[in-house]
Design a protein around this motif. Sequence first.
Motif, PDB file in Angstrom:
ATOM      1  N   ALA A 133       0.881  -1.198  -0.181  1.00 43.24           N
ATOM      2  CA  ALA A 133      -0.014   0.202   0.025  1.00 43.24           C
ATOM      3  C   ALA A 133       0.731   1.226   0.078  1.00 43.24           C
ATOM      4  N   ASN A 134       0.288   2.391  -0.443  1.00 39.61           N
ATOM      5  CA  ASN A 134       0.945   3.789  -0.827  1.00 39.61           C
ATOM      6  C   ASN A 134      -0.029   4.607  -1.095  1.00 39.61           C
ATOM      7  N   PRO A 135      -0.120   5.888  -0.559  1.00 41.43           N
ATOM      8  CA  PRO A 135      -1.011   6.848  -1.033  1.00 41.43           C
ATOM      9  C   PRO A 135      -1.103   7.199  -2.197  1.00 41.43           C
ATOM     10  N   TRP A 136      -0.061   6.744  -3.135  1.00 36.69           N
ATOM     11  CA  TRP A 136      -0.308   6.918  -4.711  1.00 36.69           C
ATOM     12  C   TRP A 136       0.660   5.973  -5.387  1.00 36.69           C
ATOM     13  N   VAL A 137       0.392   5.783  -6.665  1.00 34.88           N
ATOM     14  CA  VAL A 137       1.037   5.022  -7.623  1.00 34.88           C
ATOM     15  C   VAL A 137       1.611   5.895  -8.539  1.00 34.88           C
ATOM     16  N   GLY A 138       2.450   5.574  -9.613  1.00 38.80           N
ATOM     17  CA  GLY A 138       2.642   6.389 -10.922  1.00 38.80           C
ATOM     18  C   GLY A 138       1.427   6.713 -11.659  1.00 38.80           C
ATOM     19  N   GLY A 139       1.484   7.444 -12.728  1.00 35.16           N
ATOM     20  CA  GLY A 139       0.569   7.545 -13.658  1.00 35.16           C
ATOM     21  C   GLY A 139       0.325   6.717 -14.811  1.00 35.16           C
ATOM     22  N   ALA A 140       1.044   5.655 -14.723  1.00 36.48           N
ATOM     23  CA  ALA A 140       1.108   4.692 -15.832  1.00 36.48           C
ATOM     24  C   ALA A 140       0.939   3.308 -15.257  1.00 36.48           C
ATOM     25  N   GLY A 141       0.453   2.437 -15.857  1.00 37.50           N
ATOM     26  CA  GLY A 141       0.415   1.246 -15.789  1.00 37.50           C
ATOM     27  C   GLY A 141      -0.645   0.563 -14.471  1.00 37.50           C
ATOM     28  N   TYR A 142      -1.671   1.574 -14.367  1.00 36.83           N
ATOM     29  CA  TYR A 142      -2.574   1.443 -13.315  1.00 36.83           C
ATOM     30  C   TYR A 142      -3.879   1.018 -13.864  1.00 36.83           C
ATOM     31  N   ILE A 143      -4.754   0.445 -13.090  1.00 35.01           N
ATOM     32  CA  ILE A 143      -6.277   0.256 -13.398  1.00 35.01           C
ATOM     33  C   ILE A 143      -7.006   0.617 -12.048  1.00 35.01           C
ATOM     34  N   MET A 144      -8.000   1.617 -12.338  1.00 35.00           N
ATOM     35  CA  MET A 144      -8.751   2.123 -11.196  1.00 35.00           C
ATOM     36  C   MET A 144     -10.136   1.693 -11.556  1.00 35.00           C
ATOM     37  N   LYS A 145     -10.944   1.281 -10.252  1.00 36.38           N
ATOM     38  CA  LYS A 145     -12.404   1.249 -10.457  1.00 36.38           C
ATOM     39  C   LYS A 145     -13.173   2.443 -10.798  1.00 36.38           C
ATOM     40  N   ARG A 146     -14.022   2.412 -11.763  1.00 30.43           N
ATOM     41  CA  ARG A 146     -14.507   3.541 -12.391  1.00 30.43           C
ATOM     42  C   ARG A 146     -15.368   4.214 -11.218  1.00 30.43           C
ATOM     43  N   GLN A 147     -15.873   3.596 -10.083  1.00 29.10           N
ATOM     44  CA  GLN A 147     -16.557   4.209  -8.837  1.00 29.10           C
ATOM     45  C   GLN A 147     -15.648   5.268  -8.491  1.00 29.10           C
ATOM     46  N   CYS A 148     -14.212   4.960  -8.348  1.00 24.58           N
ATOM     47  CA  CYS A 148     -13.468   6.021  -7.855  1.00 24.58           C
ATOM     48  C   CYS A 148     -13.271   7.447  -8.379  1.00 24.58           C
ATOM     49  N   GLN A 149     -13.405   7.331  -9.990  1.00 24.07           N
ATOM     50  CA  GLN A 149     -13.443   8.575 -10.537  1.00 24.07           C
ATOM     51  C   GLN A 149     -14.748   9.088 -10.507  1.00 24.07           C
ATOM     52  N   GLU A 150     -15.839   8.356 -10.375  1.00 17.10           N
ATOM     53  CA  GLU A 150     -17.196   8.790 -10.524  1.00 17.10           C
ATOM     54  C   GLU A 150     -17.166   9.870  -9.110  1.00 17.10           C
ATOM     55  N   ARG A 151     -16.855   9.035  -8.012  1.00 12.32           N
ATOM     56  CA  ARG A 151     -16.799   9.890  -6.691  1.00 12.32           C
ATOM     57  C   ARG A 151     -16.008  11.044  -6.456  1.00 12.32           C
ATOM     58  N   CYS A 152     -14.670  10.917  -7.186  1.00 11.18           N
ATOM     59  CA  CYS A 152     -13.683  11.861  -6.909  1.00 11.18           C
ATOM     60  C   CYS A 152     -13.532  12.754  -7.990  1.00 11.18           C
ATOM     61  N   GLY A 153     -14.194  12.387  -9.160  1.00  9.43           N
ATOM     62  CA  GLY A 153     -14.344  13.631 -10.184  1.00  9.43           C
ATOM     63  C   GLY A 153     -13.099  13.569 -11.036  1.00  9.43           C
ATOM     64  N   PRO A 154     -13.243  14.647 -11.902  1.00 15.09           N
ATOM     65  CA  PRO A 154     -11.860  14.933 -12.918  1.00 15.09           C
ATOM     66  C   PRO A 154     -10.644  15.385 -12.112  1.00 15.09           C
ATOM     67  N   LEU A 155      -9.629  15.398 -12.825  1.00 12.71           N
ATOM     68  CA  LEU A 155      -8.276  16.093 -12.414  1.00 12.71           C
ATOM     69  C   LEU A 155      -8.626  17.379 -12.502  1.00 12.71           C
ATOM     70  N   GLY A 156      -8.347  18.141 -11.106  1.00 17.17           N
ATOM     71  CA  GLY A 156      -8.472  19.654 -10.879  1.00 17.17           C
ATOM     72  C   GLY A 156      -7.323  20.342 -11.836  1.00 17.17           C
ATOM     73  N   GLU A 157      -7.716  21.521 -11.738  1.00 17.41           N
ATOM     74  CA  GLU A 157      -6.768  22.494 -12.819  1.00 17.41           C
ATOM     75  C   GLU A 157      -5.170  22.544 -12.606  1.00 17.41           C
ATOM     76  N   THR A 158      -4.779  22.150 -11.312  1.00 16.08           N
ATOM     77  CA  THR A 158      -3.436  22.196 -11.093  1.00 16.08           C
ATOM     78  C   THR A 158      -3.272  20.785 -10.282  1.00 16.08           C
ATOM     79  N   GLU A 159      -3.770  19.729 -10.555  1.00 23.31           N
ATOM     80  CA  GLU A 159      -3.759  18.508 -10.083  1.00 23.31           C
ATOM     81  C   GLU A 159      -3.122  17.502 -10.735  1.00 23.31           C
ATOM     82  N   GLY A 160      -2.101  17.078 -10.031  1.00 26.88           N
ATOM     83  CA  GLY A 160      -1.400  15.879 -10.687  1.00 26.88           C
ATOM     84  C   GLY A 160      -1.927  14.548 -10.391  1.00 26.88           C
ATOM     85  N   PHE A 161      -1.349  13.382 -10.574  1.00 28.00           N
ATOM     86  CA  PHE A 161      -1.881  11.914 -10.508  1.00 28.00           C
ATOM     87  C   PHE A 161      -1.741  11.593  -9.261  1.00 28.00           C
TER      88      PHE A 161
END
Length: 272
Positions: A146-174
């Motif tokens: 476990a880690n609070p983040w992974v790199g922005g490549a080679g990942y798979i995320m549940k769609r539920q996560c994206q639906e709840r957390c929304g899009p990337l913010g204006e100045t937000e990285g992965f």
Amino acid sequence: MDNHADILMITYNRAGYVRLSLPRLLETCRPDDRVWVWHNGTHQETIDAVREHEGHPNIAQVHFSNENLKLREPTNWFWAQAGAPFLGKVDDDCLMPDGWIDRLIEIHNDSEQAGILSCWPFLAQDLQDDLVARKMVRLGGHAVMANPWVGGAGYIMKRQCQERCGPLGETEGFTTYCMRVCRAGWAVGWPMPPLVMDHMDDPRSQHTVFKTDADVLAHRGLTATWRGIDTVAGMTERVREAALELQTGSSDWRDYLGWRGKVRRAVRRLAP
């Protein structure tokens, strides 16, 4: 059960890498998985490398942007259009391992807590068993570092996560987005034993462009330039350090925010 994945690849100015990474991604897709390609910039050789695969049955859509819009806009474009229950991203400098999609989705299906799971972007030999053990959790019976983040490549995320957390913010990285997913109650990390992807920007990769010190000066990115890395040895050492930092860092997202985050960053700056 619908287990198909939509996967984004962002390409930019790296024809040699794209001619390896895009067909490899398509090779690892299952019949119902779909790949969405966003190309940044006007580099014709890279555009040609992308166009070679436009008719592939796993290609959902290819978008060409004359401007280099980097990460946020392509990612939000993809998230807004992709309809699969699982969302992924692969960079144009990564070669994916066999069976990576099946394994990550298996863990997702076995664990409601699993939010973002990723392939390991370093070498397996960079992992130290004693360090990994301290960060190990069980998700649906599967071992995950476990880690609070992974790199922005080679990942798979549940769609539920994206639906709840929304899009990337204006100045937000992965990285920050992953921590938002953690705050919402999901787990983020790397399954163990690792799914090792070949990150071609690692000088130890047989496919890397960083063969000589001159190559480093010609092709290094902004971070390497800022750090003053100008040799293959220096870049290799930094990659090893990055892998170690992921294993020794806290698994708690709270340690990277607020006053605790400031203290942690200050200590790292003072370290020799």
